[in-house]
Design a protein around this motif. Structure first.
Motif, PDB file in Angstrom:
ATOM      1  N   ILE A  65       0.839  -1.350  -0.044  1.00  0.00           N
ATOM      2  CA  ILE A  65       0.022  -0.080  -0.014  1.00  0.00           C
ATOM      3  C   ILE A  65       0.949   1.347  -0.002  1.00  0.00           C
ATOM      4  CG2 ILE A  65      -2.038  -1.154   1.069  1.00  0.00           C
ATOM      5  CD1 ILE A  65      -1.358   0.087   3.486  1.00  0.00           C
ATOM      6  N   GLY A  66       2.230   1.187   0.755  1.00  0.00           N
ATOM      7  CA  GLY A  66       2.844   2.171   0.409  1.00  0.00           C
ATOM      8  C   GLY A  66       3.646   2.442  -0.843  1.00  0.00           C
ATOM      9  N   ARG A  67       3.959   1.673  -1.405  1.00  0.00           N
ATOM     10  CA  ARG A  67       4.454   1.676  -2.881  1.00  0.00           C
ATOM     11  C   ARG A  67       3.254   1.876  -3.957  1.00  0.00           C
ATOM     12  NH1 ARG A  67       7.326  -3.715  -4.917  1.00  0.00           N
ATOM     13  NH2 ARG A  67       7.315  -2.215  -6.705  1.00  0.00           N
ATOM     14  N   MET A  68       2.020   1.723  -3.625  1.00  0.00           N
ATOM     15  CA  MET A  68       0.928   2.161  -4.530  1.00  0.00           C
ATOM     16  C   MET A  68       0.459   3.523  -4.232  1.00  0.00           C
ATOM     17  SD  MET A  68      -1.285  -1.242  -4.770  1.00  0.00           S
ATOM     18  CE  MET A  68      -2.091  -0.947  -6.489  1.00  0.00           C
ATOM     19  N   GLY A  69       0.875   4.045  -2.818  1.00  0.00           N
ATOM     20  CA  GLY A  69       0.359   5.486  -2.771  1.00  0.00           C
ATOM     21  C   GLY A  69      -1.026   5.165  -2.326  1.00  0.00           C
ATOM     22  N   LEU A  70      -1.473   4.326  -1.584  1.00  0.00           N
ATOM     23  CA  LEU A  70      -2.947   4.210  -1.331  1.00  0.00           C
ATOM     24  C   LEU A  70      -2.900   4.739   0.414  1.00  0.00           C
ATOM     25  CD1 LEU A  70      -3.527   0.715  -2.216  1.00  0.00           C
ATOM     26  CD2 LEU A  70      -4.403   2.665  -3.317  1.00  0.00           C
ATOM     27  N   SER A  71      -4.018   5.470   0.676  1.00  0.00           N
ATOM     28  CA  SER A  71      -4.183   6.017   1.934  1.00  0.00           C
ATOM     29  C   SER A  71      -4.044   4.781   3.057  1.00  0.00           C
ATOM     30  CB  SER A  71      -5.555   6.475   1.980  1.00  0.00           C
ATOM     31  OG  SER A  71      -5.791   7.347   3.262  1.00  0.00           O
ATOM     32  N   ARG A  72      -3.577   5.126   4.143  1.00  0.00           N
ATOM     33  CA  ARG A  72      -3.373   4.412   5.184  1.00  0.00           C
ATOM     34  C   ARG A  72      -4.492   4.778   6.333  1.00  0.00           C
ATOM     35  NH1 ARG A  72       0.881   1.207   5.661  1.00  0.00           N
ATOM     36  NH2 ARG A  72       2.726   1.703   4.303  1.00  0.00           N
ATOM     37  N   ASN A  73      -5.332   5.831   6.094  1.00  0.00           N
ATOM     38  CA  ASN A  73      -6.296   6.319   6.939  1.00  0.00           C
ATOM     39  C   ASN A  73      -7.665   6.865   6.122  1.00  0.00           C
ATOM     40  OD1 ASN A  73      -4.777   6.234   9.451  1.00  0.00           O
ATOM     41  ND2 ASN A  73      -3.776   7.850   8.558  1.00  0.00           N
ATOM     42  N   ASP A  74      -8.953   6.509   6.742  1.00  0.00           N
ATOM     43  CA  ASP A  74     -10.174   7.068   6.170  1.00  0.00           C
ATOM     44  C   ASP A  74     -10.098   8.556   6.160  1.00  0.00           C
ATOM     45  OD1 ASP A  74     -11.106   7.292   8.636  1.00  0.00           O
ATOM     46  OD2 ASP A  74     -12.586   5.861   8.615  1.00  0.00           O
ATOM     47  N   VAL A  75     -11.378   9.124   5.768  1.00  0.00           N
ATOM     48  CA  VAL A  75     -11.383  10.502   5.577  1.00  0.00           C
ATOM     49  C   VAL A  75     -11.672  11.029   7.067  1.00  0.00           C
ATOM     50  CG1 VAL A  75     -12.420  10.611   3.425  1.00  0.00           C
ATOM     51  CG2 VAL A  75     -13.846  10.423   5.316  1.00  0.00           C
ATOM     52  N   GLN A  76     -11.797  10.239   8.010  1.00  0.00           N
ATOM     53  CA  GLN A  76     -12.188  10.524   9.490  1.00  0.00           C
ATOM     54  C   GLN A  76     -10.752  10.377  10.162  1.00  0.00           C
ATOM     55  OE1 GLN A  76     -15.692   8.563  10.462  1.00  0.00           O
ATOM     56  NE2 GLN A  76     -16.978  10.204   9.863  1.00  0.00           N
ATOM     57  N   GLY A  77      -9.762   9.748   9.572  1.00  0.00           N
ATOM     58  CA  GLY A  77      -8.483   9.711  10.294  1.00  0.00           C
ATOM     59  C   GLY A  77      -8.416   8.226  10.779  1.00  0.00           C
ATOM     60  N   ARG A  78      -9.164   7.617  10.889  1.00  0.00           N
ATOM     61  CA  ARG A  78      -9.252   6.191  11.098  1.00  0.00           C
ATOM     62  C   ARG A  78      -8.439   5.385  10.433  1.00  0.00           C
ATOM     63  NH1 ARG A  78     -15.651   6.121  11.853  1.00  0.00           N
ATOM     64  NH2 ARG A  78     -15.283   5.798  10.070  1.00  0.00           N
ATOM     65  N   PRO A  79      -7.527   4.353  10.968  1.00  0.00           N
ATOM     66  CA  PRO A  79      -6.627   3.186  10.038  1.00  0.00           C
ATOM     67  C   PRO A  79      -7.763   2.600   9.242  1.00  0.00           C
ATOM     68  CG  PRO A  79      -6.121   3.167  12.345  1.00  0.00           C
ATOM     69  CD  PRO A  79      -7.585   4.030  12.215  1.00  0.00           C
ATOM     70  N   LEU A  80      -7.327   2.591   8.041  1.00  0.00           N
ATOM     71  CA  LEU A  80      -7.815   1.551   6.951  1.00  0.00           C
ATOM     72  C   LEU A  80      -7.347   0.291   6.906  1.00  0.00           C
ATOM     73  CD1 LEU A  80      -8.332   3.732   3.524  1.00  0.00           C
ATOM     74  CD2 LEU A  80     -10.117   2.801   4.981  1.00  0.00           C
ATOM     75  N   GLN A  81      -8.330  -0.947   6.808  1.00  0.00           N
ATOM     76  CA  GLN A  81      -7.784  -2.192   6.525  1.00  0.00           C
ATOM     77  C   GLN A  81      -7.961  -2.551   5.150  1.00  0.00           C
ATOM     78  OE1 GLN A  81      -6.296  -3.896   9.148  1.00  0.00           O
ATOM     79  NE2 GLN A  81      -6.463  -2.266  10.207  1.00  0.00           N
ATOM     80  N   TYR A  82      -7.061  -3.325   4.674  1.00  0.00           N
ATOM     81  CA  TYR A  82      -7.205  -3.656   3.191  1.00  0.00           C
ATOM     82  C   TYR A  82      -7.419  -5.085   3.244  1.00  0.00           C
ATOM     83  CZ  TYR A  82      -5.937   1.014   1.555  1.00  0.00           C
ATOM     84  OH  TYR A  82      -5.858   2.371   1.118  1.00  0.00           O
ATOM     85  N   GLN A  83      -8.147  -5.644   1.973  1.00  0.00           N
ATOM     86  CA  GLN A  83      -8.074  -7.078   1.880  1.00  0.00           C
ATOM     87  C   GLN A  83      -7.580  -7.331   0.475  1.00  0.00           C
ATOM     88  OE1 GLN A  83     -12.448  -8.090   2.015  1.00  0.00           O
ATOM     89  NE2 GLN A  83     -12.932  -6.619   0.486  1.00  0.00           N
ATOM     90  N   VAL A  84      -7.047  -8.361   0.222  1.00  0.00           N
ATOM     91  CA  VAL A  84      -6.469  -8.979  -1.139  1.00  0.00           C
ATOM     92  C   VAL A  84      -7.140 -10.181  -1.633  1.00  0.00           C
ATOM     93  CG1 VAL A  84      -4.516  -9.785  -2.158  1.00  0.00           C
ATOM     94  CG2 VAL A  84      -4.404  -7.965  -0.252  1.00  0.00           C
ATOM     95  N   ARG A  85      -7.596  -9.998  -2.778  1.00  0.00           N
ATOM     96  CA  ARG A  85      -8.219 -11.240  -3.518  1.00  0.00           C
ATOM     97  C   ARG A  85      -7.141 -11.516  -4.539  1.00  0.00           C
ATOM     98  NH1 ARG A  85     -10.649 -11.657  -8.570  1.00  0.00           N
ATOM     99  NH2 ARG A  85     -12.825 -13.041  -8.384  1.00  0.00           N
ATOM    100  N   LEU A  86      -7.190 -12.999  -4.412  1.00  0.00           N
ATOM    101  CA  LEU A  86      -6.343 -13.746  -5.343  1.00  0.00           C
ATOM    102  C   LEU A  86      -7.526 -14.051  -6.700  1.00  0.00           C
ATOM    103  CD1 LEU A  86      -3.888 -15.424  -6.034  1.00  0.00           C
ATOM    104  CD2 LEU A  86      -4.768 -16.999  -4.487  1.00  0.00           C
ATOM    105  N   ASP A  87      -6.900 -13.400  -7.647  1.00  0.00           N
ATOM    106  CA  ASP A  87      -7.651 -13.437  -8.760  1.00  0.00           C
ATOM    107  C   ASP A  87      -7.501 -14.784  -9.590  1.00  0.00           C
ATOM    108  OD1 ASP A  87      -7.963 -10.844  -8.643  1.00  0.00           O
ATOM    109  OD2 ASP A  87      -6.582 -10.489 -10.373  1.00  0.00           O
ATOM    110  N   ARG A  88      -6.636 -15.752  -9.405  1.00  0.00           N
ATOM    111  CA  ARG A  88      -6.613 -17.169  -9.826  1.00  0.00           C
ATOM    112  C   ARG A  88      -7.664 -17.974  -9.162  1.00  0.00           C
ATOM    113  NH1 ARG A  88      -3.535 -20.931  -7.280  1.00  0.00           N
ATOM    114  NH2 ARG A  88      -2.004 -19.351  -6.287  1.00  0.00           N
ATOM    115  N   GLU A  89      -7.853 -17.756  -7.840  1.00  0.00           N
ATOM    116  CA  GLU A  89      -8.689 -18.640  -7.036  1.00  0.00           C
ATOM    117  C   GLU A  89      -9.972 -18.031  -6.944  1.00  0.00           C
ATOM    118  OE1 GLU A  89      -6.945 -20.096  -3.601  1.00  0.00           O
ATOM    119  OE2 GLU A  89      -5.471 -21.547  -4.801  1.00  0.00           O
TER     120      GLU A  89
END
Length: 94
Positions: free
Chosen positions: A41-65
């Motif tokens: 997420i750091g390399r992609m420049g994605l936000s670590r926090n939502d608009v209210q400043g709370r930490p965002l959690q990310y999920q990852v989808r494996l396209d193959r499966e």
């Protein structure tokens, strides 16, 4: 010494919009999916926090499966060379 400690897996990760794509050519097989996501997420420049400043959690989808990966899974157990992943913020309805 187990070989897993030195093995790596190369993957391609895109955000849910498909506009940001990062190639991660050498993710350590012993890393967890959660650790990989933190670096990506750091390399992609994605936000670590939502608009209210709370930490965002990310999920990852494996396209193959067509499944979401658990953050505790290891890269070596869940992924193979060349896998494509889609990363998106976890949305909790509340």
């Amino acid at each position: 010494m187990p070989q897993t400690a030195t093995m790596t897996v190369g993957v391609q990760v895109r955000d849910v919009t498909g506009q940001k794509v990062v190639r991660a050519p050498a993710v350590p097989a012993s890393s967890t999916i959660r650790e990989m996501v933190e670096r990506i997420i750091g390399r992609m420049g994605l936000s670590r926090n939502d608009v209210q400043g709370r930490p965002l959690q990310y999920q990852v989808r494996l396209d193959r499966e067509g499944r979401h990966l658990n953050g505790a899974e290891t890269v070596g157990d869940a992924l193979v060379e060349g896998d494509e992943l889609t990363i998106a913020p976890s949305i909790d309805a509340g």
